[in-house]
Design a protein around this motif. Structure first.
Motif, short mmCIF file in Angstrom:
data_model
loop_
_atom_site.label_atom_id
_atom_site.label_comp_id
_atom_site.label_asym_id
_atom_site.label_seq_id
_atom_site.Cartn_x
_atom_site.Cartn_y
_atom_site.Cartn_z
N PHE A 235 -24.54 -12.58 -12.47
CA PHE A 235 -23.28 -12.98 -12.91
C PHE A 235 -23.07 -11.87 -11.79
O PHE A 235 -22.44 -11.42 -11.31
CB PHE A 235 -23.22 -12.27 -13.78
CG PHE A 235 -23.37 -13.98 -15.21
CD1 PHE A 235 -22.15 -15.16 -14.67
CD2 PHE A 235 -23.74 -13.87 -16.25
CE1 PHE A 235 -22.71 -16.35 -15.80
CE2 PHE A 235 -24.58 -14.95 -17.37
CZ PHE A 235 -23.41 -15.93 -16.66
N GLY A 236 -23.74 -10.78 -11.72
CA GLY A 236 -23.05 -10.18 -10.74
C GLY A 236 -22.28 -8.86 -11.81
O GLY A 236 -22.15 -8.78 -13.04
N PHE A 237 -21.16 -8.32 -10.88
CA PHE A 237 -20.62 -7.12 -11.46
C PHE A 237 -19.42 -7.95 -11.32
O PHE A 237 -18.85 -7.94 -12.66
CB PHE A 237 -19.91 -5.83 -10.83
CG PHE A 237 -19.21 -5.29 -10.33
CD1 PHE A 237 -19.28 -4.70 -12.19
CD2 PHE A 237 -17.70 -4.75 -9.93
CE1 PHE A 237 -17.71 -3.97 -12.45
CE2 PHE A 237 -16.75 -4.49 -10.49
CZ PHE A 237 -16.83 -3.98 -11.62
N GLY A 238 -19.04 -9.04 -10.88
CA GLY A 238 -17.41 -9.85 -10.75
C GLY A 238 -17.83 -10.39 -12.21
O GLY A 238 -17.22 -10.97 -12.67
N GLY A 239 -18.41 -10.93 -12.51
CA GLY A 239 -18.60 -12.17 -13.61
C GLY A 239 -18.78 -11.81 -14.52
O GLY A 239 -18.43 -11.49 -15.46
N LEU A 240 -19.72 -10.72 -15.05
CA LEU A 240 -19.60 -10.16 -15.72
C LEU A 240 -18.64 -9.03 -16.41
O LEU A 240 -18.07 -8.89 -17.71
CB LEU A 240 -20.98 -8.68 -16.10
CG LEU A 240 -22.24 -9.49 -15.57
CD1 LEU A 240 -23.41 -8.49 -15.96
CD2 LEU A 240 -22.66 -9.96 -16.84
N GLY A 241 -17.99 -8.85 -15.56
CA GLY A 241 -16.60 -7.79 -15.07
C GLY A 241 -15.66 -8.62 -15.75
O GLY A 241 -14.60 -8.63 -17.03
N LEU A 242 -15.70 -9.96 -15.79
CA LEU A 242 -14.76 -11.30 -15.91
C LEU A 242 -14.63 -11.65 -17.31
O LEU A 242 -13.83 -11.62 -18.67
CB LEU A 242 -14.37 -12.18 -14.95
CG LEU A 242 -13.57 -13.68 -15.54
CD1 LEU A 242 -12.20 -13.16 -15.42
CD2 LEU A 242 -14.21 -14.63 -14.32
N LEU A 243 -16.13 -11.79 -17.29
CA LEU A 243 -17.06 -11.66 -18.97
C LEU A 243 -16.32 -11.01 -20.10
O LEU A 243 -15.78 -11.00 -21.33
CB LEU A 243 -18.26 -12.14 -19.44
CG LEU A 243 -18.52 -13.48 -18.37
CD1 LEU A 243 -20.39 -13.04 -18.68
CD2 LEU A 243 -18.43 -14.85 -19.47
#
Length: 358
Positions: A235-243
């Motif tokens: 997910f990386g930072f972008g994906g986890l930040g969105l989650l």
């Protein structure tokens, strides 16, 4: 997508989880936006980021993980007293800085006469804020435990959790920790049912909820570390930040909050933490994550006195939605900039000086 668990050896090294820093920053900025929106649209059902108060539970969960990760294997070596000194050096300078800013905003608020009503208790308010002693005496402003700097309520419980960790929790075997966590989860569901939501714990009339919220999330964070519940993912930072941010955008609903909110705290946040530890940070996100993590605590601890000024302005001038929206859009980045200056000019030098004294 396959998500095999990471080898326990991942947590044997003293690495720094930069994605967790980035997520902490997202949560802190969300809290600031939420506090603006509380005054712009007091009805949570009209607040697009109404569930950002759950960021506090995420903070507690992160704290449990980080404290266990950093001190489970070395608390005995450094000693309990040194542990408390290290935690005070890390946390308390901004408690004091936030108290001073809160005092100045309270005394020199140009839109409110609240100071004249409580001038005889100003010293007590300031000392209580500096010493982290709950002192809820201003019912006109939500009866906060710490009126000069309301977010300090969660720091009070953070201190309590740290004390319990050093004296009790660090010595407990995992099976006992699981029992305590399950009991805390049950208490969290009860609190959500009794209060109808989890946005409580900050005031003198709901102080019990703060203890319940920190109890579960801090213990859950410890268990994520101790159980090696680390999940590899892309997910990386972008994906986890969105989650993470999606949680704060969940619509507020009186009929279901009592169930939805504890489910997110009990199930989703520990899972998100496990994903955060197991994710790989792309180099292009490193500076943002570092800045986000660095700014998160200063932002959290210095922003609210300016929200009191915003509320006083609203009460006196009754601005329209357009004007309040503009103030919010400008105010959030301005407060981020202020927090950065406070960190660089006050917090970091003060912490550096304190470390030289011990």
């Amino acid at each position: 997508m396959s998500v095999p668990a990471v080898s326990p050896t991942l947590l044997q090294t003293r690495q720094h989880f930069k994605i967790l820093d980035g997520l902490r920053g997202i949560a802190a900025v969300s809290v600031v936006i939420f506090h603006f929106m509380e005054f712009v649209t007091p009805d949570y059902k009209d607040n697009f980021i109404a569930h950002a108060y759950l960021a506090v539970d995420f903070f507690f969960c992160l704290s449990g993980f980080v404290i266990a990760y950093a001190y489970d294997t070395r608390l005995k070596q450094i000693g309990v007293l040194n542990f408390f000194k290290l935690r005070l050096i890390r946390l308390h300078p901004l408690v004091l800085i936030g108290s001073v800013i809160g005092l100045l905003a309270f005394v020199f608020d140009p839109f409110s006469n609240l100071y004249s009503l409580y001038s005889g208790k100003t010293l007590q308010l300031f000392l209580a804020s500096c010493l982290m002693i709950p002192y809820p005496v201003v019912p006109e402003r939500y009866f906060n435990l710490f009126h000069l700097n309301p977010p300090a309520w969660s720091l009070f419980w953070e201190y309590v959790a740290n004390i319990f960790y050093a004296l009790v929790l660090v010595r407990l075997r995992n099976k006992f920790l699981w029992v305590l966590t399950l009991l805390a989860a049950a208490a969290l569901f009860y609190e959500a049912y009794d209060s109808r939501f989890l946005g409580v714990g900050f005031g003198g009339d709901n102080v019990r909820a703060g203890g319940i919220r920190v109890a579960f999330s801090f213990l859950a964070g410890m268990l994520v570390y101790r159980s090696n519940w680390i999940i590899r993912n892309r997910f990386g930072f972008g994906g986890l930040g969105l989650l993470l941010f999606i949680v704060f955008l969940v619509p507020y609903a009186d009929a279901t909050n009592w169930l939805v909110e504890p489910l997110m705290v009990v199930l989703y946040f520990p899972f998100l933490l496990a994903l955060g530890v197991g994710a790989v940070l792309s180099p292009r996100w490193e500076k943002l994550c570092r800045f986000s993590g660095d700014i998160s605590y200063p932002l959290y601890m210095v922003h609210y006195p300016f929200l009191w000024l915003f509320l006083s302005y609203i009460e006196v001038h009754k601005p329209g939605m357009g004007q309040m929206t503009i103030i919010t859009i400008i105010g959030v980045p301005v407060l981020i900039g202020l927090a950065y200056l406070v960190m660089v000019l006050l917090d970091l030098p003060l912490r550096k000086w304190l470390r030289r004294q011990v």
